[in-house]
Design an enzyme around this catalytic site. Structure first.
Site, PDB file in Angstrom:
ATOM      1  N   ASN A   1      -1.323   1.293  -5.622  1.00 39.11           N
ATOM      2  CA  ASN A   1      -1.654   1.491  -4.211  1.00 39.11           C
ATOM      3  C   ASN A   1      -2.954   2.300  -4.117  1.00 39.11           C
ATOM      4  OD1 ASN A   1      -1.854   2.284  -1.560  1.00 39.11           O
ATOM      5  ND2 ASN A   1       0.288   2.910  -1.348  1.00 39.11           N
TER       6      ASN A   1
ATOM      7  N   HIS B   1      -1.920  -4.896   2.686  1.00 35.74           N
ATOM      8  CA  HIS B   1      -2.044  -3.627   1.962  1.00 35.74           C
ATOM      9  C   HIS B   1      -1.105  -3.690   0.760  1.00 35.74           C
ATOM     10  CE1 HIS B   1      -2.015   0.408   0.739  1.00 35.74           C
ATOM     11  NE2 HIS B   1      -0.886   0.758   1.335  1.00 35.74           N
TER      12      HIS B   1
ATOM     13  N   CYS C   1      -3.532   4.293   4.710  1.00 37.00           N
ATOM     14  CA  CYS C   1      -3.818   3.004   4.059  1.00 37.00           C
ATOM     15  C   CYS C   1      -4.311   1.966   5.052  1.00 37.00           C
ATOM     16  CB  CYS C   1      -2.569   2.478   3.381  1.00 37.00           C
ATOM     17  SG  CYS C   1      -1.899   3.637   2.206  1.00 37.00           S
TER      18      CYS C   1
END
Ligand code: ACO
Length: 389
Positions: free
Chosen positions: A284, A254, A114
């Site tokens: 996500n 994030h 990520c």
């Protein structure tokens, strides 16, 4: 000659197909209430058949190039951050380069979970700051719906698909990337992993039977890591930029879990309106999550020219990264530029002292708060017992 890497174009793409928590209730043993309260996610986007990492990247990139008023043929570098590429080889970046019509442009993919897009952004900025290239296209993209195990409720409720892109261009004016902090702790490599189909577990019937080709995650380990590194990395990068946290207009983290973001926010001592959150709509999206949130922040008018923004990510590796950007989409005028360094210089001694104090407080909170968590839990249950009486 000193060059600066300025963001001049931005674009996003998310698939049209929406998967809500209520839809998930029909697939695995879960509930909208559990997902919302544990993660902040309400829905996520899922790629339709035929939509891939490459097609989503191209869609986001075309918008970014349009904003930057740049032809694909003018591109000098393409970096695509992803952990869910169309193929292990070749890199999706080369496919994107071809589909855009950016003939001959160097292109490579970058894997840092990520965190990938921030790594890619900093990497591309180095090429520009050294004068090697005049521009770069930096994409964060994920097609994770094909990588999660739709029978595993601990992971499948978390992830979504999408893509975000920016164009970086060289500027002679001091703007753009001001500071960065990159890090990695490979001792926790197995906390977030696609165990199968690599060199350790090559493709086999056994790998498929054991579902090793799907993403596996130790949520607790990642959660603990994320809450530690997020605030620490922001404190470090803001300090390195010579600014104070009050000078930062927006932090774009994030989007993995709104509890992680909230913990970091409290440790940093910033108000909620200074944190960009859109996890409720996309879940996500890994390497795509920060550019997606960034583009939405621009669209919602949450940042304006002259603002300083912080990008901060964490993820597989385990890795983390943060960067401070001076947001100046139009080339700064000579007057504004002349004003910029003087303003910084005058404010520097006070800013340095304030930042050192704030940074020490954040670092103390990161270390002390986890030790106090059992006390909070005890105080909560004590209150409940008293209420019952
Ligand atoms: N629905 C209902 N119940 C569930 C679900 C679900 N989807 N998933 C787990 N549960 C159950 C568990 O089985 C457990 O039940 P038990 O108490 O009977 O054993 C209970 O809920 C609590 O589970 P926990 O794992 O303790 O839940 P937690 O509060 O830790 O939240 C979560 C789990 C959301 C995964 C959290 O740990 C997290 O967000 N971790 C970070 C993950 C992350 O950020 N990953 C991305 C990294 S970035 C990248 O590179 C991709």
């Amino acid at each position: 000659m000193t060059w600066y890497a300025r963001i001049t174009g931005w674009g996003k793409y998310v698939p049209g197909r929406v998967l809500t928590n209520f839809d998930l209730e029909k697939i695995v043993d879960t509930s909208d209430e559990w997902i919302r309260t544990r993660t902040g996610i309400r829905e996520r986007r899922i790629a339709a058949p035929g939509e891939t990492c490459c097609s989503m990247s191209v869609a986001a990139a075309q918008k970014a190039l349009e904003v930057a008023r740049l032809n694909p043929t003018d591109l000098e570098l393409i970096i695509v951050a992803t952990s869910s590429p169309d193929y292990l080889v070749p890199s999706v970046a080369s496919m994107v380069q071809d589909r855009l019509g950016a003939r001959g442009t160097p292109a490579f993919s970058l894997v840092a979970g990520c965190t990938g897009w921030v790594y890619a952004l900093v990497t591309a900025s180095q090429f520009i700051q050294t004068g090697a290239y005049r521009n770069a296209l930096v994409i964060g993209t994920e097609h994770l719906s094909v990588g999660v195990d739709w029978t595993d409720r601990t992971t499948c409720v978390l992830f979504g698909d999408g893509s975000g892109a920016v164009v970086l261009e060289a500027s002679e004016q001091p703007t753009g990337l001001m500071a960065f902090d990159l890090g990695s702790d490979g001792s926790d490599y197995d906390a977030l992993i696609f165990p199968g189909c690599g060199g350790v577990h090559p493709p086999s019937h056994e790998v498929i039977d054991q579902r090793l080709h799907y993403l596996r995650m130790d949520g607790h380990r990642v959660f603990k890591f994320a809450t530690r590194v997020m605030a620490d990395s922001v404190a470090k990068v803001v300090t390195a930029s010579g600014l104070t946290i009050d000078d930062i207009a927006l932090i774009i983290p994030h989007q993995a879990n709104d509890r992680i973001i909230e913990l970091a926010r409290r440790r940093l001592g910033v108000p909620p309106e200074k944190i960009m959150v859109n996890i409720d709509r996309y879940g996500n999206t890994s390497a795509a999550s920060i550019p997606l949130a960034f583009v939405e922040a621009i669209e919602e008018g949450r940042i304006k020219p002259g603002d300083r923004v912080v990008f901060v990510g964490f993820g597989a590796g385990l890795t983390w990264a943060s960067a401070v950007f001076h947001w100046e989409p139009q080339e700064p005028t000579a007057i504004a530029v002349a004003d910029w360094p003087i303003r910084e210089r005058l404010a520097q001694p006070i800013a340095r002292a304030r930042t050192a104090l704030w940074s020490a407080r954040v670092s103390l909170a990161t270390r002390i708060e986890p030790l106090l968590l059992p006390l909070y839990a005890f105080a909560g249950s004590y209150k409940k017992r008293r209420k019952k009486k």
